[in-house]
Design a protein around this motif. Structure first.
Motif, PDB file in Angstrom:
ATOM      1  N   ALA A 281      12.094   8.634  24.734  1.00 30.14           N
ATOM      2  CA  ALA A 281      11.427   7.688  25.624  1.00 30.14           C
ATOM      3  C   ALA A 281      12.471   6.941  26.442  1.00 30.14           C
ATOM      4  CB  ALA A 281      10.600   6.695  24.817  1.00 30.14           C
ATOM      5  N   ASN A 282      12.213   6.809  27.720  1.00 31.82           N
ATOM      6  CA  ASN A 282      13.066   6.032  28.604  1.00 31.82           C
ATOM      7  C   ASN A 282      12.457   4.633  28.688  1.00 31.82           C
ATOM      8  OD1 ASN A 282      14.474   4.817  30.668  1.00 31.82           O
ATOM      9  ND2 ASN A 282      14.469   6.634  31.971  1.00 31.82           N
ATOM     10  N   ARG A 283      12.996   3.723  27.909  1.00 32.36           N
ATOM     11  CA  ARG A 283      12.449   2.366  27.843  1.00 32.36           C
ATOM     12  C   ARG A 283      12.644   1.598  29.154  1.00 32.36           C
ATOM     13  NH1 ARG A 283      11.306  -0.433  23.408  1.00 32.36           N
ATOM     14  NH2 ARG A 283      12.692  -2.144  23.997  1.00 32.36           N
ATOM     15  N   SER A 284      13.609   1.996  29.952  1.00 30.95           N
ATOM     16  CA  SER A 284      13.859   1.269  31.200  1.00 30.95           C
ATOM     17  C   SER A 284      12.825   1.589  32.280  1.00 30.95           C
ATOM     18  CB  SER A 284      15.268   1.533  31.723  1.00 30.95           C
ATOM     19  OG  SER A 284      15.424   2.881  32.073  1.00 30.95           O
ATOM     20  N   THR A 285      12.119   2.718  32.154  1.00 32.89           N
ATOM     21  CA  THR A 285      11.087   3.042  33.144  1.00 32.89           C
ATOM     22  C   THR A 285       9.669   2.824  32.611  1.00 32.89           C
ATOM     23  OG1 THR A 285      11.088   5.382  32.505  1.00 32.89           O
ATOM     24  CG2 THR A 285      12.555   4.720  34.327  1.00 32.89           C
ATOM     25  N   CYS A 286       9.548   2.525  31.321  1.00 34.78           N
ATOM     26  CA  CYS A 286       8.235   2.297  30.716  1.00 34.78           C
ATOM     27  C   CYS A 286       7.570   1.071  31.342  1.00 34.78           C
ATOM     28  CB  CYS A 286       8.405   2.081  29.203  1.00 34.78           C
ATOM     29  SG  CYS A 286       6.878   1.656  28.344  1.00 34.78           S
ATOM     30  N   ILE A 287       6.286   1.196  31.666  1.00 38.43           N
ATOM     31  CA  ILE A 287       5.547   0.082  32.257  1.00 38.43           C
ATOM     32  C   ILE A 287       4.599  -0.578  31.257  1.00 38.43           C
ATOM     33  CG2 ILE A 287       5.731   0.984  34.599  1.00 38.43           C
ATOM     34  CD1 ILE A 287       2.781   1.935  34.315  1.00 38.43           C
ATOM     35  N   GLY A 288       4.612  -0.107  30.017  1.00 38.07           N
ATOM     36  CA  GLY A 288       3.828  -0.743  28.966  1.00 38.07           C
ATOM     37  C   GLY A 288       2.343  -0.464  29.007  1.00 38.07           C
ATOM     38  N   ALA A 289       1.943   0.662  29.557  1.00 38.80           N
ATOM     39  CA  ALA A 289       0.519   0.989  29.641  1.00 38.80           C
ATOM     40  C   ALA A 289      -0.093   1.257  28.264  1.00 38.80           C
ATOM     41  CB  ALA A 289       0.302   2.199  30.550  1.00 38.80           C
TER      42      ALA A 289
END
Length: 66
Positions: A5-13
């Motif tokens: 998982a790329n946490r820096s691009t995650c938008i929290g959906a």
């Protein structure tokens, strides 16, 4: 197979958590956490694949391992 998982691009959906709760969680800010990095059963792999497909920010990927 490993989940990344790329946490820096995650938008929290949170779609990953709904699709594969055994593999994903979210931190206090709603950002993805991988809790089951190596799905073991065919069902877990299928749910992980679904999570990758439904991620709106394309922050998830599966890597085949030898």
């Amino acid at each position: 197979m490993q989940i990344h998982a790329n946490r820096s691009t995650c938008i929290g959906a949170g779609q990953c958590v709904f699709a594969a709760p055994e593999a994903f969680d979210q931190d206090d800010d709603g950002i993805v956490l991988v809790v089951g990095a190596e799905p073991a059963s065919a069902d877990e792999i299928a749910r992980a694949r679904e999570a990758v497909q439904v991620c709106p920010s394309r922050s998830l990927r599966l890597l085949e391992t030898a």
